[in-house]
Design an enzyme around this catalytic site. Structure first.
Site, PDB file in Angstrom:
ATOM      1  N   ASP A  36     -10.700  -1.978  31.201  1.00  0.00           N
ATOM      2  CA  ASP A  36     -12.073  -2.703  31.524  1.00  0.00           C
ATOM      3  C   ASP A  36     -12.334  -1.101  32.013  1.00  0.00           C
ATOM      4  O   ASP A  36     -11.613  -0.697  33.103  1.00  0.00           O
ATOM      5  CB  ASP A  36     -12.898  -3.593  32.755  1.00  0.00           C
ATOM      6  CG  ASP A  36     -14.505  -3.448  33.006  1.00  0.00           C
ATOM      7  OD1 ASP A  36     -15.347  -4.094  32.634  1.00  0.00           O
ATOM      8  OD2 ASP A  36     -15.057  -2.480  33.316  1.00  0.00           O
ATOM      9  N   ILE A  37     -13.238  -0.142  31.933  1.00  0.00           N
ATOM     10  CA  ILE A  37     -13.539   1.083  32.426  1.00  0.00           C
ATOM     11  C   ILE A  37     -13.635   1.808  33.418  1.00  0.00           C
ATOM     12  O   ILE A  37     -12.836   2.397  34.302  1.00  0.00           O
ATOM     13  CB  ILE A  37     -14.911   2.117  31.452  1.00  0.00           C
ATOM     14  CG1 ILE A  37     -14.354   3.838  31.163  1.00  0.00           C
ATOM     15  CG2 ILE A  37     -15.727   1.874  31.982  1.00  0.00           C
ATOM     16  CD1 ILE A  37     -14.640   4.422  30.466  1.00  0.00           C
ATOM     17  N   ASN A  96     -20.494 -12.977  32.472  1.00  0.00           N
ATOM     18  CA  ASN A  96     -22.218 -12.821  32.523  1.00  0.00           C
ATOM     19  C   ASN A  96     -22.995 -12.747  31.241  1.00  0.00           C
ATOM     20  O   ASN A  96     -22.364 -12.829  30.141  1.00  0.00           O
ATOM     21  CB  ASN A  96     -22.351 -11.138  33.218  1.00  0.00           C
ATOM     22  CG  ASN A  96     -21.132 -10.645  34.100  1.00  0.00           C
ATOM     23  OD1 ASN A  96     -21.208 -12.061  35.639  1.00  0.00           O
ATOM     24  ND2 ASN A  96     -20.944  -9.815  34.776  1.00  0.00           N
ATOM     25  N   GLY A 102     -26.504 -11.229  35.155  1.00  0.00           N
ATOM     26  CA  GLY A 102     -25.836 -10.359  34.933  1.00  0.00           C
ATOM     27  C   GLY A 102     -24.542  -9.102  33.832  1.00  0.00           C
ATOM     28  O   GLY A 102     -23.966  -8.344  34.388  1.00  0.00           O
ATOM     29  N   GLN A 103     -25.379 -10.110  32.698  1.00  0.00           N
ATOM     30  CA  GLN A 103     -24.831  -9.292  31.905  1.00  0.00           C
ATOM     31  C   GLN A 103     -25.802  -7.653  31.307  1.00  0.00           C
ATOM     32  O   GLN A 103     -26.662  -7.408  30.916  1.00  0.00           O
ATOM     33  CB  GLN A 103     -24.934 -10.095  30.154  1.00  0.00           C
ATOM     34  CG  GLN A 103     -23.954  -9.696  29.033  1.00  0.00           C
ATOM     35  CD  GLN A 103     -24.540 -10.487  27.716  1.00  0.00           C
ATOM     36  OE1 GLN A 103     -25.270 -11.331  27.620  1.00  0.00           O
ATOM     37  NE2 GLN A 103     -23.341 -10.395  27.120  1.00  0.00           N
ATOM     38  N   HIS A 109     -18.186 -11.231  26.139  1.00  0.00           N
ATOM     39  CA  HIS A 109     -16.919 -10.327  26.924  1.00  0.00           C
ATOM     40  C   HIS A 109     -16.756 -11.536  27.906  1.00  0.00           C
ATOM     41  O   HIS A 109     -17.707 -12.292  28.872  1.00  0.00           O
ATOM     42  CB  HIS A 109     -16.550  -9.425  27.195  1.00  0.00           C
ATOM     43  CG  HIS A 109     -17.882  -8.814  27.790  1.00  0.00           C
ATOM     44  ND1 HIS A 109     -19.455  -8.252  27.398  1.00  0.00           N
ATOM     45  CD2 HIS A 109     -18.300  -8.456  29.336  1.00  0.00           C
ATOM     46  CE1 HIS A 109     -20.303  -8.364  29.152  1.00  0.00           C
ATOM     47  NE2 HIS A 109     -19.468  -8.468  29.557  1.00  0.00           N
ATOM     48  N   HIS A 111     -14.127 -10.625  30.844  1.00  0.00           N
ATOM     49  CA  HIS A 111     -13.903 -10.154  32.406  1.00  0.00           C
ATOM     50  C   HIS A 111     -12.332 -11.785  32.757  1.00  0.00           C
ATOM     51  O   HIS A 111     -12.252 -12.406  32.938  1.00  0.00           O
ATOM     52  CB  HIS A 111     -14.901 -10.416  33.380  1.00  0.00           C
ATOM     53  CG  HIS A 111     -15.335  -9.660  33.483  1.00  0.00           C
ATOM     54  ND1 HIS A 111     -15.730  -8.201  33.575  1.00  0.00           N
ATOM     55  CD2 HIS A 111     -16.281  -9.885  32.577  1.00  0.00           C
ATOM     56  CE1 HIS A 111     -16.593  -8.023  33.481  1.00  0.00           C
ATOM     57  NE2 HIS A 111     -18.057  -8.326  32.074  1.00  0.00           N
TER      58      HIS A 111
HETATM   59  P1  5GP Z   1     -21.371  -6.697  32.009  1.00  0.00           P
HETATM   60  O1  5GP Z   1     -21.937  -6.339  32.708  1.00  0.00           O
HETATM   61  O2  5GP Z   1     -21.718  -6.750  30.778  1.00  0.00           O
HETATM   62  O3  5GP Z   1     -20.314  -8.018  32.141  1.00  0.00           O
HETATM   63  O4  5GP Z   1     -20.020  -5.791  32.250  1.00  0.00           O
HETATM   64  C1  5GP Z   1     -19.875  -4.968  31.478  1.00  0.00           C
HETATM   65  C2  5GP Z   1     -17.953  -4.003  31.331  1.00  0.00           C
HETATM   66  O5  5GP Z   1     -17.908  -3.530  30.240  1.00  0.00           O
HETATM   67  C3  5GP Z   1     -18.567  -3.531  32.814  1.00  0.00           C
HETATM   68  O6  5GP Z   1     -17.567  -3.916  33.583  1.00  0.00           O
HETATM   69  C4  5GP Z   1     -18.080  -1.786  32.480  1.00  0.00           C
HETATM   70  O7  5GP Z   1     -17.377  -1.645  33.095  1.00  0.00           O
HETATM   71  C5  5GP Z   1     -16.994  -2.437  31.101  1.00  0.00           C
HETATM   72  N1  5GP Z   1     -17.801  -1.322  30.004  1.00  0.00           N
HETATM   73  C6  5GP Z   1     -19.286  -0.657  29.957  1.00  0.00           C
HETATM   74  N2  5GP Z   1     -18.689   0.344  29.059  1.00  0.00           N
HETATM   75  C7  5GP Z   1     -17.046   0.653  28.491  1.00  0.00           C
HETATM   76  C8  5GP Z   1     -17.096   1.082  28.007  1.00  0.00           C
HETATM   77  O8  5GP Z   1     -17.485   2.473  26.780  1.00  0.00           O
HETATM   78  N3  5GP Z   1     -15.342   1.230  27.532  1.00  0.00           N
HETATM   79  C9  5GP Z   1     -15.087  -0.263  28.723  1.00  0.00           C
HETATM   80  N4  5GP Z   1     -12.850  -0.201  28.695  1.00  0.00           N
HETATM   81  N5  5GP Z   1     -15.211  -0.534  29.461  1.00  0.00           N
HETATM   82  C10 5GP Z   1     -17.106  -0.547  29.468  1.00  0.00           C
END
Ligand code: 5GP
Ligand code: ZN
Length: 122
Positions: A36-37, A96, A102-103, A109, A111
């Site tokens: 995760d970034i 999420n 919270g998506q 994906h 986590h």
């Molecule tokens: P969500 O809230 O949709 O469950 O989480 C999306 C996750 O994707 C976040 O934790 C965010 O940091 C990660 N993320 C978003 N864009 C990128 C990206 O371009 N590269 C990586 N490695 N992670 C990303």
């Protein structure tokens, strides 16, 4: 790489295609895992199907094998990434789903987070 269910607008499809770089943890025919970034924990990676499935709400019986593969692989990747062993270590998995879930990225994906506490979030 072309995938039959690739969405060119989707950031995670673009990661699968190699158009956006990622720090890979695992890749096979059906799954990709990458860091995760913005990590919340010492270990924080995402596991995604290569196919563009927008969320858990889009799963059907045809995805049981894929999701079973993901869930059974996760503990192996968690350990390989430095999560400490169960029961004193362990890891957290979060999926999420939808706005109220919270998506933010609409490509399914999972986590996977772990490592010594405290974590910045979660
Ligand atoms: P969500 O809230 O949709 O469950 O989480 C999306 C996750 O994707 C976040 O934790 C965010 O940091 C990660 N993320 C978003 N864009 C990128 C990206 O371009 N590269 C990586 N490695 N992670 C990303
Ligand atoms: Zn996608």
């Amino acid at each position: 790489m072309h995938h039959p269910s690739h969405d060119p607008e989707c950031i995670f499809c673009r990661i699968v295609a190699g158009e956006i770089p990622s720090k890979k943890v695992h890749e096979d025919e059906h799954l990709l895992a990458f860091h995760d970034i913005h990590p919340w924990a010492p270990v924080h990676f995402l596991m995604i199907p290569k196919a563009h499935i927008p969320s858990m709400a889009h799963l059907g019986a045809e995805h049981a094998g894929l999701m079973g593969h993901l869930m059974t692989l996760a503990p192996q990747l968690a350990q390989a990434q430095g999560c400490n062993p169960y029961p004193d270590g362990g890891f957290r998995m979060v999926i999420n789903t939808g706005a109220e879930g919270g998506q933010e990225v609409h490509h399914l994906h999972v986590h996977v987070m772990g490592g010594p506490r405290p974590w910045s979030k979660g």
